[in-house]
Write an enzyme that holds these catalytic residues in place. Structure first.
Site, PDB file in Angstrom:
ATOM      1  N   CYS A   1       0.806  -1.225   0.000  1.00  0.00           N
ATOM      2  CA  CYS A   1       0.000   0.000   0.000  1.00  0.00           C
ATOM      3  C   CYS A   1       0.836   1.270   0.000  1.00  0.00           C
ATOM      4  O   CYS A   1       0.478   2.268  -0.636  1.00  0.00           O
ATOM      5  CB  CYS A   1      -0.949  -0.008   1.199  1.00  0.00           C
ATOM      6  SG  CYS A   1      -0.146  -0.412   2.766  1.00  0.00           S
TER       7      CYS A   1
ATOM      8  N   SER B   1      -5.602   0.621   9.764  1.00  0.00           N
ATOM      9  CA  SER B   1      -6.362  -0.211   8.830  1.00  0.00           C
ATOM     10  C   SER B   1      -5.446  -1.129   8.041  1.00  0.00           C
ATOM     11  O   SER B   1      -5.858  -2.205   7.601  1.00  0.00           O
ATOM     12  CB  SER B   1      -7.170   0.667   7.869  1.00  0.00           C
ATOM     13  OG  SER B   1      -6.315   1.543   7.148  1.00  0.00           O
ATOM     14  N   GLY B   2      -4.169  -0.738   7.881  1.00  0.00           N
ATOM     15  CA  GLY B   2      -3.213  -1.582   7.194  1.00  0.00           C
ATOM     16  C   GLY B   2      -2.917  -2.864   7.942  1.00  0.00           C
ATOM     17  O   GLY B   2      -2.383  -3.822   7.369  1.00  0.00           O
TER      18      GLY B   2
ATOM     19  N   HIS C   1      -2.723   6.448   4.790  1.00  0.00           N
ATOM     20  CA  HIS C   1      -1.272   6.359   4.946  1.00  0.00           C
ATOM     21  C   HIS C   1      -0.646   7.641   4.409  1.00  0.00           C
ATOM     22  O   HIS C   1      -1.022   8.134   3.343  1.00  0.00           O
ATOM     23  CB  HIS C   1      -0.704   5.190   4.142  1.00  0.00           C
ATOM     24  CG  HIS C   1      -1.116   3.843   4.645  1.00  0.00           C
ATOM     25  ND1 HIS C   1      -1.821   3.647   5.805  1.00  0.00           N
ATOM     26  CD2 HIS C   1      -0.886   2.597   4.138  1.00  0.00           C
ATOM     27  CE1 HIS C   1      -2.028   2.351   5.990  1.00  0.00           C
ATOM     28  NE2 HIS C   1      -1.471   1.698   4.982  1.00  0.00           N
TER      29      HIS C   1
END
Length: 256
Positions: free
Chosen positions: A130, A160-161, A237
């Site tokens: 990501c 969330s990663g 991010h």
């Protein structure tokens, strides 16, 4: 126009549900979808494209019914086991995990950067980490004009990663006793530790960014370093990229 059959593996997970949202936005015609999940979630319903889809359990026989494409977003262990099975049945796999990214026979693709690499696939196409993927478009444009000499990444990655348990650790304000994902509390904290530490001192997340950047940009020996920090936000991010270039440049031109 032919009707394509597409499997979504891991449809009930955090990434899988995001994939479904994107597919709804695209609203492709002439596609029949089948949604797969673990045995635990199988049989439950997901609202998708204005109708209820029943989740099917993923098994070794799931791809006996032909699929044209499968999007895997259920994690590395699932991709490692089931993606080769899907390919053996004539399905083209688009894999979201890190399992196949650095395999020499698997293209690692950002469509706006290296679409030509897709043509070399042998049944599996990988997409990058990501934090890598969001850096590729500007770096490719700069590289084409000025040639990259060195890259220094600093990334600040949302919980969330780390999946659903990462989000729960933040939302529950875990104090260290009931953590489900992180080695220490993430609430009101930053953790410079994403994935395991490797022998050379980088975490696995940092090493992914280094090697994936080299592969996507076709610079196998490009000096790249990375620092990855987990930050206490649910989504989004952020990253800073410091680059050194081989040719003289105009900073205003780069900004444009």
């Amino acid at each position: 126009m032919p009707n394509y059959k597409v499997a979504i593996v891991g449809a009930s997970g955090l990434v899988g549900r995001t994939v479904l949202k994107v597919l709804e936005e695209k609203n492709f015609s002439h596609i029949t979808y089948t949604l797969f999940s673990s045995a635990k979630s199988a049989g439950s319903k997901i609202r998708f494209l204005n109708q209820d889809y029943i989740l099917c359990e993923l098994t070794e026989n799931s791809f006996d019914t032909h699929f044209d494409y499968a999007i895997f977003c259920a994690g590395g262990s699932i991709s490692k086991k089931y993606a080769p099975i899907a390919v053996s049945k004539g399905c083209i796999v688009i894999d979201n995990s890190s399992v196949f990214r650095m395999h020499p026979d698997v293209p690692l693709v950002v469509p706006e950067v290296n679409p030509e690499d897709i043509l070399s696939h042998n049944g599996i196409i990988a997409n990058p980490n990501c934090s890598t993927i969001q850096a590729m478009l500007p770096l490719k444009a700069i590289d084409l004009k000025y040639t990259l000499k060195r890259i220094v990444y600093s990334t600040y990655q949302a919980v969330s990663g780390a999946g659903r348990f990462g989000i729960e650790d933040l939302e529950n304000k875990s104090d260290g006793k009931n953590l489900k994902k992180f080695p220490c509390p993430i609430h009101n904290n930053c953790i410079p530790h994403i994935d395991i530490f490797m022998e050379h001192g980088y975490t696995k997340e940092e090493y992914k960014m280094i090697e994936e950047t080299r592969k996507i940009l076709h610079h196998p020996n490009l000096p790249v370093t990375a620092t990855a920090v987990r930050v206490p936000v649910i989504n989004c991010h952020g990253e800073s990229i410091n680059v050194e270039l081989e040719k003289d440049f105009d900073i205003y031109d780069i900004r444009l």
